[in-house]
Design a protein around this motif. Structure first.
Motif, PDB file in Angstrom:
ATOM      1  N   SER A  78      36.081  44.642  31.052  1.00 23.95           N
ATOM      2  CA  SER A  78      36.391  43.286  30.603  1.00 23.95           C
ATOM      3  C   SER A  78      37.475  42.791  32.587  1.00 23.95           C
ATOM      4  CB  SER A  78      36.754  42.817  30.105  1.00 23.95           C
ATOM      5  OG  SER A  78      36.309  43.079  29.190  1.00 23.95           O
ATOM      6  N   THR A  79      38.652  43.769  32.453  1.00 23.28           N
ATOM      7  CA  THR A  79      39.331  43.063  33.572  1.00 23.28           C
ATOM      8  C   THR A  79      38.581  43.064  34.954  1.00 23.28           C
ATOM      9  OG1 THR A  79      41.356  44.083  32.113  1.00 23.28           O
ATOM     10  CG2 THR A  79      41.738  43.588  34.100  1.00 23.28           C
ATOM     11  N   PHE A  80      37.755  44.044  34.854  1.00 22.27           N
ATOM     12  CA  PHE A  80      37.216  44.480  37.161  1.00 22.27           C
ATOM     13  C   PHE A  80      36.147  43.422  36.207  1.00 22.27           C
ATOM     14  CE2 PHE A  80      33.251  45.853  38.914  1.00 22.27           C
ATOM     15  CZ  PHE A  80      34.452  46.213  40.040  1.00 22.27           C
ATOM     16  N   LEU A  81      35.509  42.444  35.570  1.00 18.84           N
ATOM     17  CA  LEU A  81      34.404  41.651  35.492  1.00 18.84           C
ATOM     18  C   LEU A  81      35.370  40.633  36.001  1.00 18.84           C
ATOM     19  CD1 LEU A  81      31.643  42.340  34.981  1.00 18.84           C
ATOM     20  CD2 LEU A  81      31.954  41.096  33.279  1.00 18.84           C
ATOM     21  N   ARG A  82      36.224  40.295  35.427  1.00 18.94           N
ATOM     22  CA  ARG A  82      36.964  39.235  36.069  1.00 18.94           C
ATOM     23  C   ARG A  82      37.824  39.179  37.213  1.00 18.94           C
ATOM     24  NH1 ARG A  82      39.459  39.580  30.298  1.00 18.94           N
ATOM     25  NH2 ARG A  82      41.377  40.407  31.137  1.00 18.94           N
ATOM     26  N   THR A  83      37.840  40.482  37.388  1.00 20.34           N
ATOM     27  CA  THR A  83      38.466  40.251  39.269  1.00 20.34           C
ATOM     28  C   THR A  83      37.039  39.748  40.238  1.00 20.34           C
ATOM     29  OG1 THR A  83      37.520  42.590  39.651  1.00 20.34           O
ATOM     30  CG2 THR A  83      39.736  41.743  38.635  1.00 20.34           C
ATOM     31  N   ASN A  88      34.919  37.260  40.198  1.00 22.59           N
ATOM     32  CA  ASN A  88      34.686  35.285  40.106  1.00 22.59           C
ATOM     33  C   ASN A  88      36.616  34.784  40.156  1.00 22.59           C
ATOM     34  OD1 ASN A  88      35.390  35.670  37.202  1.00 22.59           O
ATOM     35  ND2 ASN A  88      33.924  34.285  37.486  1.00 22.59           N
ATOM     36  N   ARG A  89      37.636  36.072  40.095  1.00 22.11           N
ATOM     37  CA  ARG A  89      38.751  34.836  40.238  1.00 22.11           C
ATOM     38  C   ARG A  89      39.144  35.213  39.519  1.00 22.11           C
ATOM     39  NH1 ARG A  89      40.327  32.824  45.610  1.00 22.11           N
ATOM     40  NH2 ARG A  89      42.542  32.745  44.315  1.00 22.11           N
ATOM     41  N   MET A  90      39.055  34.794  37.983  1.00 17.34           N
ATOM     42  CA  MET A  90      39.335  34.970  36.809  1.00 17.34           C
ATOM     43  C   MET A  90      40.318  35.742  36.053  1.00 17.34           C
ATOM     44  SD  MET A  90      37.699  31.643  35.544  1.00 17.34           S
ATOM     45  CE  MET A  90      37.442  32.216  33.588  1.00 17.34           C
ATOM     46  N   HIS A  91      40.224  36.504  36.779  1.00 13.64           N
ATOM     47  CA  HIS A  91      41.320  37.394  36.479  1.00 13.64           C
ATOM     48  C   HIS A  91      42.893  36.887  37.035  1.00 13.64           C
ATOM     49  CE1 HIS A  91      44.610  41.239  36.729  1.00 13.64           C
ATOM     50  NE2 HIS A  91      44.492  40.224  37.311  1.00 13.64           N
ATOM     51  N   GLU A  92      43.112  35.914  37.678  1.00 14.98           N
ATOM     52  CA  GLU A  92      44.364  35.988  38.215  1.00 14.98           C
ATOM     53  C   GLU A  92      44.761  34.335  37.495  1.00 14.98           C
ATOM     54  OE1 GLU A  92      42.243  34.424  41.922  1.00 14.98           O
ATOM     55  OE2 GLU A  92      42.982  32.291  41.805  1.00 14.98           O
ATOM     56  N   LEU A  93      44.541  34.231  36.254  1.00 15.34           N
ATOM     57  CA  LEU A  93      44.181  32.929  35.190  1.00 15.34           C
ATOM     58  C   LEU A  93      45.562  33.877  34.427  1.00 15.34           C
ATOM     59  CD1 LEU A  93      41.107  31.180  34.818  1.00 15.34           C
ATOM     60  CD2 LEU A  93      42.576  30.340  36.043  1.00 15.34           C
ATOM     61  N   ILE A  94      45.618  34.993  34.357  1.00 17.41           N
ATOM     62  CA  ILE A  94      46.596  35.320  33.466  1.00 17.41           C
ATOM     63  C   ILE A  94      47.885  36.036  33.976  1.00 17.41           C
ATOM     64  CG2 ILE A  94      46.592  37.182  32.149  1.00 17.41           C
ATOM     65  CD1 ILE A  94      43.528  37.583  32.011  1.00 17.41           C
ATOM     66  N   PRO A  95      48.814  35.423  33.291  1.00 16.26           N
ATOM     67  CA  PRO A  95      49.957  35.359  33.985  1.00 16.26           C
ATOM     68  C   PRO A  95      50.475  36.775  34.319  1.00 16.26           C
ATOM     69  CG  PRO A  95      50.165  33.888  32.255  1.00 16.26           C
ATOM     70  CD  PRO A  95      49.099  34.289  32.139  1.00 16.26           C
ATOM     71  N   GLY A  96      50.953  37.012  35.264  1.00 17.26           N
ATOM     72  CA  GLY A  96      51.937  38.618  35.852  1.00 17.26           C
ATOM     73  C   GLY A  96      50.283  39.424  36.071  1.00 17.26           C
ATOM     74  N   ALA A  97      49.350  38.930  36.215  1.00 17.10           N
ATOM     75  CA  ALA A  97      48.120  39.350  36.820  1.00 17.10           C
ATOM     76  C   ALA A  97      48.453  40.025  38.506  1.00 17.10           C
ATOM     77  CB  ALA A  97      46.577  39.284  36.810  1.00 17.10           C
ATOM     78  N   ASN A 151      23.540  27.327  39.470  1.00 15.07           N
ATOM     79  CA  ASN A 151      22.288  28.262  40.564  1.00 15.07           C
ATOM     80  C   ASN A 151      22.914  29.368  41.389  1.00 15.07           C
ATOM     81  OD1 ASN A 151      20.189  29.423  41.834  1.00 15.07           O
ATOM     82  ND2 ASN A 151      20.219  27.522  43.609  1.00 15.07           N
ATOM     83  N   PRO A 152      23.973  30.182  39.811  1.00 14.12           N
ATOM     84  CA  PRO A 152      24.929  31.209  40.644  1.00 14.12           C
ATOM     85  C   PRO A 152      23.848  32.260  41.464  1.00 14.12           C
ATOM     86  CG  PRO A 152      24.788  31.479  38.210  1.00 14.12           C
ATOM     87  CD  PRO A 152      23.497  31.050  38.498  1.00 14.12           C
ATOM     88  N   GLU A 153      25.265  32.854  42.576  1.00 10.86           N
ATOM     89  CA  GLU A 153      24.281  34.191  42.705  1.00 10.86           C
ATOM     90  C   GLU A 153      24.188  35.564  42.253  1.00 10.86           C
ATOM     91  OE1 GLU A 153      25.746  34.074  47.074  1.00 10.86           O
ATOM     92  OE2 GLU A 153      25.743  32.145  47.039  1.00 10.86           O
ATOM     93  N   VAL A 154      25.899  35.220  41.391  1.00 11.45           N
ATOM     94  CA  VAL A 154      25.710  36.132  40.970  1.00 11.45           C
ATOM     95  C   VAL A 154      25.853  36.432  39.670  1.00 11.45           C
ATOM     96  CG1 VAL A 154      27.058  38.627  40.732  1.00 11.45           C
ATOM     97  CG2 VAL A 154      26.567  37.457  42.334  1.00 11.45           C
ATOM     98  N   LEU A 155      25.429  36.933  38.290  1.00 15.24           N
ATOM     99  CA  LEU A 155      25.701  36.703  37.033  1.00 15.24           C
ATOM    100  C   LEU A 155      26.772  37.364  36.506  1.00 15.24           C
ATOM    101  CD1 LEU A 155      25.892  34.705  34.660  1.00 15.24           C
ATOM    102  CD2 LEU A 155      23.377  35.437  34.179  1.00 15.24           C
ATOM    103  N   LEU A 156      28.000  37.502  35.537  1.00 13.83           N
ATOM    104  CA  LEU A 156      28.884  38.709  35.518  1.00 13.83           C
ATOM    105  C   LEU A 156      28.439  38.667  33.388  1.00 13.83           C
ATOM    106  CD1 LEU A 156      31.779  38.054  37.159  1.00 13.83           C
ATOM    107  CD2 LEU A 156      29.891  39.826  37.771  1.00 13.83           C
ATOM    108  N   MET A 157      28.864  39.657  32.763  1.00  9.43           N
ATOM    109  CA  MET A 157      28.098  39.062  31.535  1.00  9.43           C
ATOM    110  C   MET A 157      29.175  39.856  30.791  1.00  9.43           C
ATOM    111  SD  MET A 157      23.877  39.432  30.841  1.00  9.43           S
ATOM    112  CE  MET A 157      23.621  37.315  30.363  1.00  9.43           C
ATOM    113  N   ASP A 158      29.610  39.635  29.614  1.00  3.87           N
ATOM    114  CA  ASP A 158      30.496  40.465  29.361  1.00  3.87           C
ATOM    115  C   ASP A 158      30.580  40.591  28.020  1.00  3.87           C
ATOM    116  OD1 ASP A 158      33.096  42.438  28.524  1.00  3.87           O
ATOM    117  OD2 ASP A 158      34.352  40.717  28.727  1.00  3.87           O
ATOM    118  N   GLU A 159      29.651  41.569  27.751  1.00  3.65           N
ATOM    119  CA  GLU A 159      29.390  42.725  26.698  1.00  3.65           C
ATOM    120  C   GLU A 159      28.500  40.825  25.153  1.00  3.65           C
ATOM    121  OE1 GLU A 159      31.746  43.998  23.381  1.00  3.65           O
ATOM    122  OE2 GLU A 159      33.421  45.044  25.311  1.00  3.65           O
TER     123      GLU A 159
END
Ligand SMILES: Nc1ncnc2c1ncn2[C@@H]1O[C@H](COP(=O)(O)OP(=O)(O)OP(=O)(O)O)[C@@H](O)[C@H]1O
Ligand SMILES: Nc1ncnc2c1ncn2[C@@H]1O[C@H](COP(=O)(O)OP(=O)(O)OP(=O)(O)O)[C@@H](O)[C@H]1O
Ligand SMILES: [Mg+2]
Ligand SMILES: [Mg+2]
Lengths: 330, 261, 353, 326, 261
Positions: E49-54, E56-65, E170-178
């Motif tokens: 999941s962590t990798f997936l979040r990197t 689309n830059r969702m990873h950076e929302l977690i403090p200390g990431a 209309n995304p170019e990539v779709l990420l799906m986490d379980e």
């Protein structure tokens, strides 16, 4: 109910509360609010310019307003000594010496020999006396202290002319219970058996308590009534030609021999501004309103209502001087 | 499905379960013989955990819970009048999905907590702690720090500690609700080993989502299924070998081969 | 396999019921016994309750517990009896407050009492004249002004605490908490010292200022909780859809937290609506209706009670009780609103699960 | 498979420019949040500014001494008995309130059926908002005579314990710290109950089920699992109540005989102290100099509550690793 | 593993990830070509999941990431200075494990929420709603109640609604986490069908715990693994066929055959 005119608020004497509330309610030219806080608070609030007028049972001796002001005797009344001793109705005979003893804690029981000696017909309870007194600065306290000091001696006053009571260095017994205003005190005496306290007659009449007779300078025991108080007050001399602080006040002598007088009677003074820029929140209209309000009290309200409420109007000998004082407001 | 009541340690007869008005299980009949491991499998929400909780009277703690049928422990109905739930729970131990050691207690106290909680005397505390931890194969990892807080352990260690805690009560049956689902492969392997060893001395019932795990650890398997809006029930029950390699019901076949869930 | 005739049963209840009956019997029997004893011995009722009834009850319940469950039954019985005893005791005290206010207040209260002001009222005026209308208005004005400042600021604080990643968040939280411990009289002194330093004079607004430091931390704290209750998933979903933070907040989080934020508002109101001491220090009372918060005195319900309680006249005390009842009704209404809003929130969050 | 031998370099995240809207969003809220500092600083600053002359002239005796004499020259303003009284009343209130609040919370969470539990919860939350002036009214007119009766009985039967001794039993038992303590207790019971109930209901159910599955009874589960796990949270609630009790003004003002003669521990003796009530009682007629003394009293009171709050925080946040996962 | 950067839509190079001081991923290199479905598999906690979040830059929302390495979208580093996270997230859509429609909005508004939230103009709203819902194969089920609250839908429908919501952008990539782990078999099957259809127009990355699912939907598979106390990483990456039927690494073999996890 919407009043005409302007709103003027005053604070101070709780002794005078009954009379002032009754007059404020009946007065329609302006909207008057009176809050019973104790004379001390009334004076400091007036000095600080927080209120348009004040009511106090003791004139300023310190903490004067920074601007010119008038002191006006409004009415008087007796301070009653009250009790809730079981089996004792009204009319317990007391002397200044006994009262001083009870308040200081040297007389602690109802069946004390000194009390017994004066009240041979009454079956006194074999109980301790629960003493209640006013803790906050009050004109009642101030006058009581003067009275006891002049008649018995050994009573000292603190700042603002009040007894330095609560601090422990004062004159009251440390077993006594203190109250911030006379109404709380009245409730206490009413609810407790064998309690003893003092407050204005109007509160004493409404409260379900016994009222003592006090030995006067002429040597007779007199119950606190409006007329007995009137005799005493109207025998006092007013001060004129002095300063703001003294003008208009009465030079009360508690040892003066007046037949039929109730000795511990006091006078409530109204405080009003004389300087146009004072108090801070005043306008000319409010000053005129205070003037009108005081005139109304002296001329109309007090003479009509004082007797039923346990107060005394200013006697005719003083009235002209008082009305002249009121003219200087503004 | 007709099961003969034999020398079984624990058996459930005609169990139906309700939450309030909603029935979630209907007529479940299962037998858990001593020294055998039984796996309960099935998709999420079909009532496996609920069924497990009826076996040690934890079910009744949920407000509005209802039950029909009987559970026999050595021939005695655990829901009979005058049967004390506490005495049942002492004989039928339980390990939960999420490790839940008591956070305020040390490792040692966690092991002894069962005895203290049920108000029993503790004799030979040290010996009991050691045997229990050994049986849960965690002794070597914690023997030097029995006084440490239990939560200082890793997830897998905590789960084995919870198993040890149950073992200290010397239960006749051990119920485990997805004990490995929160754990890493290493811990999983160790717990599976523990289960095999324990099965020599007690009956074990384990709920699992992992088909491979069911095959590795269990002797018999029950497949639960609940269609939408109908109560769940047992579709098929038999030896693990049979359920995975020759299921009779096509739905069982679909499930064990991963066609849904 | 299915057998539709079976019914849901609760076999574990049977044991409980017979025990419960025994416990109820055990509780009921000592009661008249103790009453009788108290009556005969002329004992104070509360005291005889504590010294006789409770110990008796403990013994009887322990015995019943022991018979039903063995040794552990004793402990459980004691726990249950003590829990019920303490809870009842404190509930009686608290309900006695409500009871006194309602019964005493009902004597004074009437439409005219709620509607009229106090201008023509003296201590001897009968209860048929005058009322707390001016105090209700005064309370509303003073509290409203405080609210106008404290709520936006408190919510903004909560937003900062939940939406930003800044490092000072914990410090802000600590200070907010420190502020929530501010004694109300000190808040009054603080404003009083400002009044005296600036010579601004007392009016409704100075009272509002004195309430502000009391309301702010309450609103901030409850609002933070409300925002925290919004599943973080929702925020991530919005951000993953390319929303800037402020849009994610206003379009997704705010609507989801709306009822929680309203609760924050109402709890903040409840915190200050009954405050007395700071207002005594910073406002002048007025017996008339004054709608101008920047000039003149203003009475609020608590200061009205405070002033009337200082009088020994029966009517004055009755007025104080009446005002207390009005005040409780105001607080009660605020709470009912908060509760209703809170309910709809919890329903919603359940549905999202 | 991975070819980088050197330690990977961490990149700066959130490097992208924030949109204008976001900049404003964060700036505004951050400004609002930091207003908390400003406000605390203002309160402390203003009070300190006013109080400084008094603190300077009275020194440490301001909090230790027991004379309040604004008339003497130089003025003696010492707050000792009031400070001590505040603490005494607060501690007494806590001692009365805590067992009741815990019982109430236990009843609500673990014993009452859901519907009644929610009724009780509503009631308690409502009572937590009882205005203290209403409580004072009730305390003065309804409760004081009753509690005085209790005090009299305590004195009669337990008078040999210093706590219940009085110098003059004839003097009535009203207006004592005992009664003020009860009033404060009635005031804070709902607060502590609220917090405790919240904590009880948030306790990990698995933990309680774990205890029950191990054969725990009601009492043993409560004693060995519920209380130890919830204790720090409960202590937090208790200290929250303590903070309230220390700062209570009006309710105590009505029911306590304020006296500068120190009352160390004679609970039923009819005099005691409370800083907040003292301020209320004195401020009206205070001279400007005495007012500074009252400001100093307010400052000391605020600092006292800050200390109580700080301790509460430390206790609640102290090593509770099992809470971090939640 | 040397991958040539060709016409790929999305590629991750030397990705390492930290939470505070703790490194949870080291040196991940993966390429996600257009029109291909990539499955990420591996035991719990290995960093999928962590990798997936990197990505689309969702990873950076977690403090200390913390992060090292680069992610290229059509050759452009999405973490480059001056690159706006918002614009990246618009191009790389994401579907979460738990369905999370906006509870305060209607079905219709949920679909349009992406456009509104990112401040873009909405043209042809009705058409867009219909196409998006059709592509997520949920149109028929909801077409008559587009104004209903989204939470009135069942779990499976909600999840497809969330997919539709992403598709509207209309995304170019779709990420799906379980995306299916909380769903019933029927919904799972429908979402799997949707994925195959979508892969014709975009790159899809899907995290799954279900080996059968990975085999059914994906073209290539990456197996992640983290040993205790070391950062996770990719053990093996290749065509799905190869990973499941001829894995090179023995650990991959163990995992796909259910020997742990
Ligand atoms: N406390 C409860 N109150 C009401 N319904 C419940 C409760 N607990 C479980 N249920 C319902 O009972 C059914 C069975 O739940 P249960 O937890 O036994 O399923 P499960 O097979 O264990 O699922 P999982 O594999 O997800 O753990 C579900 O539909 C669930 O919603
Ligand atoms: N917000 C966070 N703060 C700190 N550590 C985190 C955070 N999120 C995840 N981790 C840690 O990072 C590691 C990888 O977590 P991640 O959620 O990516 O695993 P996963 O492979 O998705 O597992 P799962 O299959 O259970 O979803 C785990 O050890 C986890 O504890
Ligand atoms: Mg389950
Ligand atoms: Mg994951």
């Amino acid at each position: 109910a919407q009043a005409a005119g302007v709103s003027i608020s005053g604070k101070g004497s709780s002794f005078a509360n009954g009379m002032l509330q009754a007059c404020a309610a009946a007065y329609t030219n302006n909207n008057v609010t009176y809050t019973s806080t104790g004379s001390g608070t009334g004076r400091t609030e007036f000095a600080a310019g927080n209120i348009q007028w004040g009511a106090t049972d003791a004139a300023y001796t310190s903490g004067f307003p920074s601007s010119s002001y008038v002191t006006i005797p409004l009415f008087g009344g007796p301070v009653a000594f009250v009790y809730s001793a079981v089996g004792v109705g009204d009319g317990l005979n007391l002397t200044p010496q006994i009262i001083s003893g009870i308040l200081k804690g040297t007389i602690t029981r109802w069946d004390d020999a000194q009390i017994k000696a004066l009240n041979t017909k009454i079956k006194l309870p074999k109980k301790g006396i629960k003493v209640a007194y006013r803790a906050s600065g009050s004109g009642t306290n101030s006058n009581l202290t003067n009275y006891l000091n002049q008649t018995v001696g050994g009573w000292v006053k603190g700042s603002n002319d009040m007894v330095a009571a609560a601090g422990g260095s004062g004159s009251f017994s440390s077993n006594a219970t203190s109250f911030a205003n006379s109404q709380l005190l009245a409730a206490y005496v009413e609810d407790n058996s064998n309690a003893f306290g003092y407050f204005d007659l109007s509160d004493a009449i409404t409260a379900d308590v016994g009222i003592a007779k006090l030995k006067n300078a002429a040597g007779t025991f007199v119950a606190p009534t409006a007329s007995a108080a009137g005799r005493f007050i109207n025998a006092q001399t007013p001060i004129t030609g002095g300063t703001d602080a003294t003008n208009g006040t009465l030079n009360i002598d508690f040892t003066k021999v007046v037949p039929g007088a109730y000795q511990l009677s006091i006078v409530t003074y109204g405080l009003a501004p004389r300087n146009a820029s004072y108090p801070a929140k005043s306008t000319n209209a409010t000053k005129l309103a205070v003037q009108d309000w005081f005139n109304y009290m002296i001329k109309t309200c007090v003479p009509a209502k004082a007797a039923t409420l346990g107060y005394v109007p200013i006697g005719s000998s003083l009235k002209t001087a008082v009305l002249n004082q009121i003219k200087t407001i503004g | 499905m007709n099961l003969v009541k034999t020398t079984s340690t624990l058996s459930a007869e005609n169990i139906s379960v309700w939450f309030g008005e909603r029935q979630v299980l209907e007529n479940v009949n299962l037998v858990f013989p001593a020294n055998k491991v039984t796996a309960l499998i099935g998709p999420s929400g079909c009532g496996k955990s609920t069924f497990l909780r009826t076996l040690n009277r934890m079910h009744e703690l949920i407000p509005g819970a209802g039950l029909a049928g009987s559970v026999y422990l050595n021939g005695e109905d655990i829901y009979a009048d005058g049967m004390d739930a506490v005495s049942v729970r002492i004989k039928v131990g339980m390990v939960f999905q999420k490790p839940n050691p008591f956070p305020t207690m040390s490792i040692r106290d966690n092991i002894l907590s069962g005895l203290k909680l049920s108000g029993r005397k503790i004799e030979n505390a040290e010996e009991l702690v050691e045997t229990s931890l050994r049986r849960a194969s965690i002794w070597n990892e914690v023997k030097d720090r029995l006084g440490d807080q239990a939560i200082s352990l890793s997830g897998g260690q905590q789960q084995r500690l919870c198993i040890a805690r149950s073992l200290a009560m010397n239960p006749e049956v051990l119920l485990m609700d997805e004990p490995c689902s929160a754990l890493d492969p290493g811990s999983t392997r160790r717990i599976e080993e523990t289960i095999s060893e324990l099965s020599e001395t007690m009956a074990i019932v384990i709920v699992t989502h992992n088909m491979q795990q069911a095959q590795r650890v269990s002797d018999q398997t029950a497949f639960f299924l609940a269609d939408e809006n109908t109560p769940g029930g047992v579709v098929e029950f038999g030896s693990t070998e049979q359920i995975f390699n020759g299921p009779i019901d096509p739905r069982t076949n679909d499930y064990v081969n991963g066609h849904f869930g | 396999m299915s057998n539709s005739s079976i019914r849901a049963r609760q076999p574990w209840r049977r044991a409980n019921i017979s025990t419960s009956i025994q416990i109820v019997l055990a509780s009921v029997i000592p009661l008249p016994l103790v009453m009788l004893l108290a009556l005969l011995a002329g004992l104070d009722l509360t005291m005889s309750f504590i010294t006789l009834f409770v110990p008796l009850q403990l013994i009887v319940s322990s015995f019943v517990g022991y018979r039903a469950f063995g040794r552990r039954g004793i402990g459980d019985a004691i726990l249950v009896v003590l829990t019920i005893f303490f809870s009842t005791f404190v509930l009686i005290l608290l309900l006695s407050v409500l009871y006194s206010v309602i019964t005493e207040g009902a004597k004074a209260i009437s439409f005219q009492f709620i509607g009229q002001n106090n201008v023509y009222v003296s201590p001897t005026t009968s209860l048929d004249y005058g009322g707390v209308g001016h105090a209700i208005l005064g309370t509303l004005i003073v509290v409203l002004l405080t609210t106008l400042a404290a709520v936006p600021l408190g919510v903004a604080m909560a937003i900062y605490l939940t939406q930003s990643q800044s490092k000072t968040r914990n410090l802000v939280r600590t200070f907010t908490q420190a502020l929530s411990g501010l004694p109300s009289v000190v808040s009054g002194l603080f404003i009083l010292s400002i009044i005296e330093a600036t010579q601004m004079g007392r009016s409704g607004i100075t009272g509002s200022l004195a309430l502000f430091p009391l309301m702010l931390p309450t609103v901030a704290r409850v609002a933070e909780e409300a925002l925290r209750l919004v599943p973080v998933d929702l925020r991530y979903a919005a951000l993953a859809l390319g929303a800037p933070n402020y849009r994610a907040f206003f379009q997704v989080i705010l609507p989801a937290a709306k009822s929680g934020l309203l609760t924050a508002l109402l709890l903040g109101l409840a915190r200050v609506v009954g405050e007395t001491a700071p207002l005594i220090l910073t406002m002048n009372p007025s017996s008339g209706t004054n709608l101008n918060p920047f000039d003149g005195g203003m009475t609020t319900l608590p200061t009205y009670i405070y002033n009337y309680l200082a009088s020994s006249y029966q009517t004055s005390q009755a007025r104080a009780w009446g005002a207390a009842l009005v005040l409780l009704m105001v607080v009660g209404i605020l709470f009912a609103l908060a509760r209703i809003l809170g309910k709809s929130k919890s329903k919603k969050s359940k549905a999202t699960k | 498979m991975s070819q980088s031998q050197t330690k990977p370099q961490r990149r700066k995240l959130s490097a992208g420019p924030l949109s204008r809207g976001d900049k404003w969003f964060f700036r505004t809220t951050s400004a609002a949040a930091h207003f908390a500092f400003v406000l605390v600083a203002l309160v402390l600053g203003f009070l300190l500014f006013q109080a400084w002359p008094v603190l300077q002239s009275q020194g440490v005796n301001f909090v230790l001494g027991s004379t309040w004499d604004p008339d003497s020259d130089p003025m003696v303003l010492q707050l000792g008995p009031m400070l001590w009284g505040s603490l005494l009343i607060a501690v007494l209130g806590i001692l009365i309130a805590t067992p009741m609040a815990i019982s109430m919370a236990y009843l609500i969470v673990f014993m009452l059926p859901k519907r009644w539990a929610s009724v009780a919860t509503t009631l308690i939350d409502l009572l937590a908002a009882l205005p203290s002036v209403v409580l004072g009214l009730w305390g003065l007119l309804v409760f004081t005579p009753i509690a005085a009766g209790w005090a009299e009985i305590l004195n009669k039967y337990l008078g040999f314990i210093p706590l219940f001794q009085v110098t003059d039993p004839e003097n009535g038992f009203m207006r004592s710290p005992f009664i003020a303590g009860w009033i404060v207790a009635v005031m804070i019971v709902p607060i502590i109950t609220s917090v405790t109930r919240e904590i009880f209901s948030q306790l990990d159910r698995d933990l309680i089920n774990g205890a029950l599955a191990l054969g725990g009874s009601r009492l043993s589960t409560f004693r060995r699992v519920i209380m130890p796990t919830a204790s720090s949270g409960v202590v937090g609630g208790v200290l929250l109540g303590l903070g309230r009790a220390v700062g209570e003004t009006v309710a105590i003002f009505y029911v306590l005989n304020l006296s500068m003669e120190i009352n160390w521990m004679n609970l039923v003796e009819p005099h005691g102290g409370a800083v907040a009530s003292w301020i209320l009682a004195r401020f009206g007629e205070a001279s400007p100099l005495e007012k500074q003394g009252l400001m100093a009293a307010g400052l000391v009171l605020f600092i006292l509550t800050l200390i109580v709050n700080y301790i509460a925080n430390v206790i609640v946040n102290r090593a509770q690793p099992w809470r971090k996962n939640q």
